[in-house]
Design an enzyme around this catalytic site. Structure first.
Site, PDB file in Angstrom:
ATOM      1  N   ASP A   1      -0.297  -5.873   0.235  1.00 30.48           N
ATOM      2  CA  ASP A   1      -1.547  -6.164  -0.453  1.00 30.48           C
ATOM      3  C   ASP A   1      -1.344  -7.430  -1.262  1.00 30.48           C
ATOM      4  O   ASP A   1      -0.251  -7.676  -1.776  1.00 30.48           O
ATOM      5  CB  ASP A   1      -1.936  -5.017  -1.396  1.00 30.48           C
ATOM      6  CG  ASP A   1      -2.415  -3.783  -0.663  1.00 30.48           C
ATOM      7  OD1 ASP A   1      -3.144  -3.925   0.335  1.00 30.48           O
ATOM      8  OD2 ASP A   1      -2.074  -2.663  -1.100  1.00 30.48           O
TER       9      ASP A   1
ATOM     10  N   CYS B   1       0.859  -1.174   0.000  1.00 30.11           N
ATOM     11  CA  CYS B   1       0.000   0.000   0.000  1.00 30.11           C
ATOM     12  C   CYS B   1       0.902   1.232   0.000  1.00 30.11           C
ATOM     13  O   CYS B   1       1.812   1.328   0.839  1.00 30.11           O
ATOM     14  CB  CYS B   1      -0.902  -0.004   1.234  1.00 30.11           C
ATOM     15  SG  CYS B   1      -1.824   1.547   1.433  1.00 30.11           S
TER      16      CYS B   1
END
Length: 148
Positions: free
Chosen positions: A53, A46
């Site tokens: 992620d 992120c």
């Protein structure tokens, strides 16, 4: 053609921009067919929080004169694991990089991202309509349902 990474010890690229992608001649340039790559454990960071992620990427393309060499693709995708970018940016950037490298007759990418903040984000991009008469299979990834 530059020398391929295939068969050599190669480290993980520092970033997607630094990653080299290799292409090889398509042995059937006169035939429309779909080649698929699936990366069920794609990771990036992120760009705001630095937290990881995770996504399931599915890349389908109808080759023209070139195929992407799978080891270089694997290393390119791995280079995202320390790269901060939003889901949309990662997914579309992969698709555009492959389009620019291969000049395929058609390409699509589906990025099926696991929830961030409780919301899964799925991102889809393609170069246009597929060639007529080509069988395009479903990407086979169900919508995220959690435990529901």
């Amino acid at each position: 053609m530059a020398e391929l990474m295939l068969g050599k010890t190669v480290g993980i690229p520092a970033s997607p921009e630094a990653a080299e992608l290799d292409r090889v001649p398509n042995p059937h340039p006169d035939t429309n067919y779909v080649a698929r790559f699936v990366a069920p454990e794609f990771t990036s960071l992120c760009p705001v929080t630095g937290q990881p992620d995770f996504a399931h990427l599915v890349i389908d393309y109808v080759p023209g004169d070139w195929l992407v060499e799978s080891k270089s693709l694997k290393l390119y995708l791995t280079s995202f694991r320390n790269h901060g970018a939003f889901h949309e940016d990662c997914t579309v950037a992969v698709g555009k990089r492959l389009r620019d490298l291969l000049s395929p007759r058609w390409l699509r990418i589906g990025g099926y991202w696991y929830p961030r903040g409780g919301i899964p984000i799925d991102v889809f991009w393609q170069t246009g309509a597929p060639p007529e008469g080509v069988w395009i299979p479903d990407q086979g990834v169900a919508p995220y349902r959690g435990r529901g």
